[in-house]
Motif scaffolding. Sequence first.
Motif, mmCIF file in Angstrom:
data_model
loop_
_atom_site.group_PDB
_atom_site.id
_atom_site.type_symbol
_atom_site.label_atom_id
_atom_site.label_comp_id
_atom_site.label_asym_id
_atom_site.label_seq_id
_atom_site.Cartn_x
_atom_site.Cartn_y
_atom_site.Cartn_z
ATOM 1 N N THR A 125 -17.470 26.041 -18.064
ATOM 2 C CA THR A 125 -17.338 26.205 -19.413
ATOM 3 C C THR A 125 -18.464 26.590 -20.391
ATOM 4 O O THR A 125 -19.837 26.204 -19.979
ATOM 5 C CB THR A 125 -17.125 24.749 -19.868
ATOM 6 O OG1 THR A 125 -15.929 24.198 -18.956
ATOM 7 C CG2 THR A 125 -16.656 24.660 -21.251
ATOM 8 N N PRO A 176 -10.718 24.888 -24.659
ATOM 9 C CA PRO A 176 -10.519 23.561 -25.160
ATOM 10 C C PRO A 176 -10.555 23.726 -26.805
ATOM 11 O O PRO A 176 -10.158 22.705 -27.519
ATOM 12 C CB PRO A 176 -11.890 22.881 -24.597
ATOM 13 C CG PRO A 176 -11.985 23.652 -23.498
ATOM 14 C CD PRO A 176 -11.810 24.939 -23.564
ATOM 15 N N THR A 177 -11.523 24.484 -27.117
ATOM 16 C CA THR A 177 -11.753 24.701 -28.775
ATOM 17 C C THR A 177 -11.410 26.182 -29.158
ATOM 18 O O THR A 177 -11.713 27.042 -28.426
ATOM 19 C CB THR A 177 -12.914 24.127 -29.323
ATOM 20 O OG1 THR A 177 -13.950 25.228 -28.518
ATOM 21 C CG2 THR A 177 -13.215 22.855 -28.964
ATOM 22 N N PHE A 178 -10.561 26.429 -30.405
ATOM 23 C CA PHE A 178 -10.429 27.790 -30.777
ATOM 24 C C PHE A 178 -10.307 27.892 -32.020
ATOM 25 O O PHE A 178 -9.734 26.742 -32.760
ATOM 26 C CB PHE A 178 -9.126 28.241 -30.110
ATOM 27 C CG PHE A 178 -8.574 29.643 -30.292
ATOM 28 C CD1 PHE A 178 -9.151 30.624 -29.735
ATOM 29 C CD2 PHE A 178 -7.846 29.828 -31.447
ATOM 30 C CE1 PHE A 178 -8.667 31.843 -30.102
ATOM 31 C CE2 PHE A 178 -7.329 31.136 -31.790
ATOM 32 C CZ PHE A 178 -7.934 32.370 -30.954
ATOM 33 N N SER A 179 -10.805 28.522 -32.912
ATOM 34 C CA SER A 179 -10.646 28.979 -34.246
ATOM 35 C C SER A 179 -10.724 30.294 -34.419
ATOM 36 O O SER A 179 -11.257 31.299 -33.886
ATOM 37 C CB SER A 179 -11.681 28.131 -35.048
ATOM 38 O OG SER A 179 -13.138 28.892 -34.943
ATOM 39 N N SER A 210 -19.444 28.235 -24.544
ATOM 40 C CA SER A 210 -19.209 28.623 -25.836
ATOM 41 C C SER A 210 -19.086 30.218 -26.144
ATOM 42 O O SER A 210 -20.179 30.665 -25.688
ATOM 43 C CB SER A 210 -19.871 28.104 -27.144
ATOM 44 O OG SER A 210 -19.596 26.621 -26.770
ATOM 45 N N ASN A 258 -13.556 32.610 -32.499
ATOM 46 C CA ASN A 258 -14.583 31.816 -31.679
ATOM 47 C C ASN A 258 -13.819 30.763 -30.646
ATOM 48 O O ASN A 258 -12.986 30.324 -31.342
ATOM 49 C CB ASN A 258 -15.963 31.646 -32.442
ATOM 50 C CG ASN A 258 -15.607 30.511 -33.243
ATOM 51 O OD1 ASN A 258 -14.348 29.913 -33.686
ATOM 52 N ND2 ASN A 258 -16.867 30.019 -33.987
ATOM 53 N N PHE A 259 -14.406 30.373 -29.679
ATOM 54 C CA PHE A 259 -13.694 29.402 -29.006
ATOM 55 C C PHE A 259 -14.703 28.889 -27.544
ATOM 56 O O PHE A 259 -15.774 29.585 -27.421
ATOM 57 C CB PHE A 259 -12.351 30.082 -28.207
ATOM 58 C CG PHE A 259 -12.514 31.387 -27.578
ATOM 59 C CD1 PHE A 259 -12.764 31.357 -26.178
ATOM 60 C CD2 PHE A 259 -12.194 32.656 -28.188
ATOM 61 C CE1 PHE A 259 -12.827 32.722 -25.429
ATOM 62 C CE2 PHE A 259 -12.195 33.760 -27.529
ATOM 63 C CZ PHE A 259 -12.893 33.710 -26.223
ATOM 64 N N THR A 260 -14.278 28.002 -27.126
ATOM 65 C CA THR A 260 -14.971 27.479 -25.843
ATOM 66 C C THR A 260 -14.121 27.941 -24.715
ATOM 67 O O THR A 260 -12.908 27.675 -24.544
ATOM 68 C CB THR A 260 -15.202 26.016 -25.776
ATOM 69 O OG1 THR A 260 -15.851 25.640 -27.164
ATOM 70 C CG2 THR A 260 -15.657 25.540 -24.530
ATOM 71 N N ASP A 269 -2.790 29.304 -32.048
ATOM 72 C CA ASP A 269 -3.407 28.175 -31.510
ATOM 73 C C ASP A 269 -4.298 28.248 -30.450
ATOM 74 O O ASP A 269 -4.890 27.345 -30.003
ATOM 75 C CB ASP A 269 -2.248 27.231 -31.246
ATOM 76 C CG ASP A 269 -1.372 28.009 -29.994
ATOM 77 O OD1 ASP A 269 -1.731 28.989 -29.688
ATOM 78 O OD2 ASP A 269 -0.253 27.156 -29.856
ATOM 79 N N GLY A 270 -4.606 29.388 -29.978
ATOM 80 C CA GLY A 270 -5.780 29.314 -29.103
ATOM 81 C C GLY A 270 -4.909 29.142 -27.350
ATOM 82 O O GLY A 270 -5.908 28.775 -26.672
#
Length: 196
Positions: free
Chosen positions: A118, A54-57, A120, A64-66, A188-189
């Motif tokens: 889920t 859901p999140t990615f950077s 982090s 780091n990502f979820t 883009d993850g």
Amino acid sequence: MVKSRKPPSGRTNLASCIVATIFLIFILIVILIVYFTVFKPKDPVITVNSIQLPTFSASNGTVNFTFSQYVSIENPNHDVFTHYDSSLQLLYSGNQVGFMFVPAGKINSGRTEYMAATFSVKSFPLTVNGIPESVGPTVTDGLSGFRVGPSLEVESRIEMAGRVRVLHFFTHHVETKAECRVAISVSDGSVTAFHC
């Protein structure tokens, strides 16, 4: 005149004991056959349905990502599967980068439960054979939209342990696990592929 009755001979007693023993062995064999064909405990089956981020950077060679994983657990047994001591691990280059305990629970006989996990993942460096990898742009081929560029591969491992009662009397320990290799686009993850 009263006839006197003779006590049974030793041979008659011995024959009765042999017949009773053969009958008990036969019953025991039937019980074992039924146990091993119908009631034998089986390991639950884990199927990974979906993996998402859901999140990615990504920046400066770190990401780091979820991480979200959706699974279904099928209980093929004739009694309740009680699970405990279960976990989900996320590995990158053989090192653990994420971990989560799966809460204890029960799955009824012949049922399938759906679970979502889920958590982090803290920032970690991208490496190729121990050498830090630079995060660069991703290029598409222009025709089919396939991504060409840096990607990372992580491995997820879900392990479930528990017990199944057989005939409401015996308890049997069962374990099951599923391992997946997940390819993630660094730009883009997005999850480009996963294989379990």
